[in-house]
Design a protein around this motif. Structure first.
Motif, PDB file in Angstrom:
ATOM      1  N   PRO A  63      54.005  15.549 137.649  1.00  0.00           N
ATOM      2  CA  PRO A  63      55.078  16.446 137.202  1.00  0.00           C
ATOM      3  C   PRO A  63      56.407  16.182 137.910  1.00  0.00           C
ATOM      4  O   PRO A  63      57.463  16.212 137.273  1.00  0.00           O
ATOM      5  CB  PRO A  63      54.531  17.838 137.527  1.00  0.00           C
ATOM      6  N   GLN A  64      56.346  15.901 139.204  1.00  0.00           N
ATOM      7  CA  GLN A  64      57.583  15.636 139.936  1.00  0.00           C
ATOM      8  C   GLN A  64      58.249  14.345 139.457  1.00  0.00           C
ATOM      9  O   GLN A  64      59.482  14.281 139.339  1.00  0.00           O
ATOM     10  CB  GLN A  64      57.288  15.548 141.450  1.00  0.00           C
ATOM     11  N   GLU A  65      57.431  13.332 139.164  1.00  0.00           N
ATOM     12  CA  GLU A  65      57.999  12.076 138.659  1.00  0.00           C
ATOM     13  C   GLU A  65      58.614  12.280 137.282  1.00  0.00           C
ATOM     14  O   GLU A  65      59.700  11.745 136.983  1.00  0.00           O
ATOM     15  CB  GLU A  65      56.903  11.004 138.595  1.00  0.00           C
ATOM     16  N   ALA A  66      57.940  13.053 136.428  1.00  0.00           N
ATOM     17  CA  ALA A  66      58.490  13.318 135.099  1.00  0.00           C
ATOM     18  C   ALA A  66      59.788  14.102 135.189  1.00  0.00           C
ATOM     19  O   ALA A  66      60.756  13.835 134.445  1.00  0.00           O
ATOM     20  CB  ALA A  66      57.464  14.083 134.266  1.00  0.00           C
ATOM     21  N   ILE A  67      59.843  15.076 136.093  1.00  0.00           N
ATOM     22  CA  ILE A  67      61.068  15.858 136.272  1.00  0.00           C
ATOM     23  C   ILE A  67      62.208  14.960 136.740  1.00  0.00           C
ATOM     24  O   ILE A  67      63.346  15.050 136.253  1.00  0.00           O
ATOM     25  CB  ILE A  67      60.813  16.998 137.285  1.00  0.00           C
ATOM     26  N   GLN A  68      61.913  14.054 137.668  1.00  0.00           N
ATOM     27  CA  GLN A  68      62.946  13.148 138.165  1.00  0.00           C
ATOM     28  C   GLN A  68      63.444  12.225 137.058  1.00  0.00           C
ATOM     29  O   GLN A  68      64.650  11.965 136.927  1.00  0.00           O
ATOM     30  CB  GLN A  68      62.370  12.314 139.331  1.00  0.00           C
ATOM     31  N   ARG A  69      62.551  11.734 136.192  1.00  0.00           N
ATOM     32  CA  ARG A  69      62.962  10.878 135.072  1.00  0.00           C
ATOM     33  C   ARG A  69      63.856  11.644 134.107  1.00  0.00           C
ATOM     34  O   ARG A  69      64.885  11.114 133.636  1.00  0.00           O
ATOM     35  CB  ARG A  69      61.727  10.360 134.330  1.00  0.00           C
ATOM     36  N   LEU A  70      63.484  12.872 133.811  1.00  0.00           N
ATOM     37  CA  LEU A  70      64.295  13.678 132.900  1.00  0.00           C
ATOM     38  C   LEU A  70      65.690  13.925 133.482  1.00  0.00           C
ATOM     39  O   LEU A  70      66.688  13.924 132.756  1.00  0.00           O
ATOM     40  CB  LEU A  70      63.597  15.004 132.604  1.00  0.00           C
ATOM     41  N   ARG A  71      65.757  14.131 134.781  1.00  0.00           N
ATOM     42  CA  ARG A  71      67.064  14.327 135.409  1.00  0.00           C
ATOM     43  C   ARG A  71      67.918  13.063 135.313  1.00  0.00           C
ATOM     44  O   ARG A  71      69.135  13.145 135.088  1.00  0.00           O
ATOM     45  CB  ARG A  71      66.877  14.726 136.868  1.00  0.00           C
ATOM     46  N   GLU A  72      67.283  11.921 135.482  1.00  0.00           N
ATOM     47  CA  GLU A  72      68.022  10.665 135.353  1.00  0.00           C
ATOM     48  C   GLU A  72      68.558  10.496 133.929  1.00  0.00           C
ATOM     49  O   GLU A  72      69.707  10.056 133.725  1.00  0.00           O
ATOM     50  CB  GLU A  72      67.110   9.495 135.725  1.00  0.00           C
ATOM     51  N   GLN A  86      60.701   4.713 126.096  1.00  0.00           N
ATOM     52  CA  GLN A  86      59.662   4.258 127.011  1.00  0.00           C
ATOM     53  C   GLN A  86      59.937   4.731 128.436  1.00  0.00           C
ATOM     54  O   GLN A  86      59.014   5.054 129.179  1.00  0.00           O
ATOM     55  CB  GLN A  86      59.558   2.723 126.981  1.00  0.00           C
ATOM     56  N   ARG A  87      61.225   4.788 128.797  1.00  0.00           N
ATOM     57  CA  ARG A  87      61.553   5.271 130.134  1.00  0.00           C
ATOM     58  C   ARG A  87      61.205   6.746 130.280  1.00  0.00           C
ATOM     59  O   ARG A  87      60.811   7.209 131.351  1.00  0.00           O
ATOM     60  CB  ARG A  87      63.042   5.053 130.425  1.00  0.00           C
ATOM     61  N   VAL A  88      61.381   7.491 129.156  1.00  0.00           N
ATOM     62  CA  VAL A  88      61.122   8.929 129.211  1.00  0.00           C
ATOM     63  C   VAL A  88      59.636   9.224 129.089  1.00  0.00           C
ATOM     64  O   VAL A  88      59.052   9.980 129.879  1.00  0.00           O
ATOM     65  CB  VAL A  88      61.906   9.669 128.103  1.00  0.00           C
ATOM     66  N   PHE A  89      58.983   8.651 128.089  1.00  0.00           N
ATOM     67  CA  PHE A  89      57.602   9.025 127.767  1.00  0.00           C
ATOM     68  C   PHE A  89      56.584   7.957 128.164  1.00  0.00           C
ATOM     69  O   PHE A  89      55.378   8.163 128.006  1.00  0.00           O
ATOM     70  CB  PHE A  89      57.467   9.293 126.258  1.00  0.00           C
ATOM     71  N   GLY A  90      57.058   6.811 128.649  1.00  0.00           N
ATOM     72  CA  GLY A  90      56.134   5.732 128.999  1.00  0.00           C
ATOM     73  C   GLY A  90      55.871   4.834 127.802  1.00  0.00           C
ATOM     74  O   GLY A  90      56.197   5.164 126.659  1.00  0.00           O
ATOM     75  N   SER A  91      55.242   3.718 128.086  1.00  0.00           N
ATOM     76  CA  SER A  91      55.005   2.737 127.020  1.00  0.00           C
ATOM     77  C   SER A  91      53.811   3.100 126.157  1.00  0.00           C
ATOM     78  O   SER A  91      53.642   2.570 125.068  1.00  0.00           O
ATOM     79  CB  SER A  91      54.792   1.346 127.651  1.00  0.00           C
ATOM     80  N   GLY A  92      52.961   3.987 126.639  1.00  0.00           N
ATOM     81  CA  GLY A  92      51.794   4.399 125.847  1.00  0.00           C
ATOM     82  C   GLY A  92      50.649   3.424 125.921  1.00  0.00           C
ATOM     83  O   GLY A  92      49.700   3.532 125.151  1.00  0.00           O
ATOM     84  N   LYS A  93      50.688   2.470 126.848  1.00  0.00           N
ATOM     85  CA  LYS A  93      49.596   1.505 126.961  1.00  0.00           C
ATOM     86  C   LYS A  93      48.404   2.155 127.643  1.00  0.00           C
ATOM     87  O   LYS A  93      48.549   3.015 128.511  1.00  0.00           O
ATOM     88  CB  LYS A  93      50.052   0.297 127.780  1.00  0.00           C
ATOM     89  N   LYS A  94      47.222   1.733 127.242  1.00  0.00           N
ATOM     90  CA  LYS A  94      46.001   2.260 127.822  1.00  0.00           C
ATOM     91  C   LYS A  94      45.890   1.803 129.267  1.00  0.00           C
ATOM     92  O   LYS A  94      46.221   0.675 129.596  1.00  0.00           O
ATOM     93  CB  LYS A  94      44.775   1.801 127.030  1.00  0.00           C
ATOM     94  N   GLY A  95      45.393   2.680 130.092  1.00  0.00           N
ATOM     95  CA  GLY A  95      45.218   2.347 131.497  1.00  0.00           C
ATOM     96  C   GLY A  95      46.462   2.575 132.333  1.00  0.00           C
ATOM     97  O   GLY A  95      46.417   2.393 133.550  1.00  0.00           O
ATOM     98  N   GLU A  96      47.559   2.912 131.695  1.00  0.00           N
ATOM     99  CA  GLU A  96      48.781   3.143 132.461  1.00  0.00           C
ATOM    100  C   GLU A  96      48.676   4.479 133.196  1.00  0.00           C
ATOM    101  O   GLU A  96      48.202   5.480 132.657  1.00  0.00           O
ATOM    102  CB  GLU A  96      49.993   3.152 131.528  1.00  0.00           C
ATOM    103  N   GLU A 147      49.456   7.920 134.519  1.00  0.00           N
ATOM    104  CA  GLU A 147      50.312   9.005 134.032  1.00  0.00           C
ATOM    105  C   GLU A 147      51.197   9.514 135.164  1.00  0.00           C
ATOM    106  O   GLU A 147      50.748   9.623 136.319  1.00  0.00           O
ATOM    107  CB  GLU A 147      49.449  10.150 133.500  1.00  0.00           C
ATOM    108  N   PRO A 148      52.449   9.826 134.861  1.00  0.00           N
ATOM    109  CA  PRO A 148      53.356  10.295 135.915  1.00  0.00           C
ATOM    110  C   PRO A 148      52.983  11.708 136.356  1.00  0.00           C
ATOM    111  O   PRO A 148      52.463  12.516 135.582  1.00  0.00           O
ATOM    112  CB  PRO A 148      54.730  10.263 135.240  1.00  0.00           C
TER     113      PRO A 148
END
Length: 223
Positions: free
Chosen positions: A24-33, A9-19, A21-22
């Motif tokens: 590209p920079q936020e996704a890159i930062q999460r992957l680095r973490e 969930q931290r990597v791909f999100g919870s998948g809930k509707k209305g959430e 979307e990160p």
């Protein structure tokens, strides 16, 4: 919720509707973490492998059961290390793809902005007017060249002189200079060899021989 579910969930999100979307920079930062966390876990497991291997060596002859348990734990740790290495490779590949996509997006945005600015700059320009302007510039440049040539060409100077007369006068001057040089040579030096006046010895000998022959002929006739 399990740790595994929390991780995804931290990597791909919870998948809930209305959430939201990160970006590209936020996704890159999460992957680095996640990469950093997995590398720390990998270091921890490597230390555990070394520790279990040391335990197995110490109890290899003393307590085989303890040694076997240590080797089993070592195998499990090594398997986890392999899984982490594979996960790290996948995450690294995905992060690089996101970074490249983000770079391409920024490049396209910059190119789009530049195209709009260029179009705006050309709004007040007409190609025909530009050509007319360049023709005017060329024409004025030609006029300026003609004016410069006219100014640099002297008017009324040296136009009534005959070049043949000038050449004749120059030749006279050269002849006068040559005559003066010949007169400056001076008298012949006194130490030159004198002209011989005496008759050569060979001529005298020939003449004496002829006289002797004539004398002999006279003596023969007289007798």
């Amino acid at each position: 919720m399990s740790d595994k579910q929390s991780f995804f969930q931290r990597v791909f999100g919870s998948g809930k509707k209305g959430e939201k979307e990160p970006t590209p920079q936020e996704a890159i930062q999460r992957l680095r973490e996640i990469e950093e966390m997995l590398m720390k876990k990998s270091d921890f497991l490597e230390k555990k492998v070394d520790s279990e291997l040391t335990t197995a060596k110490k109890n290899g002859t003393k307590n085989k059961r303890v040694a076997l348990q240590a080797l089993k734990r070592k195998k499990r740790y090594e398997k986890q290390l392999q899984q982490i290495d594979g996960t790290l490779s996948t995450i690294e590949f995905q992060r690089e793809c996101l970074e490249n996509a983000s770079t391409n997006t920024e490049v396209l945005k910059a190119m789009g902005s530049a195209a709009k600015a260029l179009k705006k700059a050309h709004n007040n320009m007409d190609v025909d007017k530009v050509h007319d302007l360049m023709d005017d510039v060329a024409e004025q440049q030609e006029i300026a060249n003609e004016i410069s040539d006219a100014i640099s060409n002297p008017v009324g100077f040296n136009t009534d002189l005959d070049e043949d007369d000038l050449m004749a006068e120059l030749e006279e001057l050269e002849q006068e200079e040559l005559d003066e040089k010949l007169l400056d040579v001076g008298p012949v030096a006194d130490n030159l060899p004198s002209v011989p006046t005496a008759e050569p010895a060979a001529s005298r000998k020939v003449a004496a021989t002829e006289d002797d022959d004539e004398l002999k002929e006279l003596e023969a006739w007289a007798s």
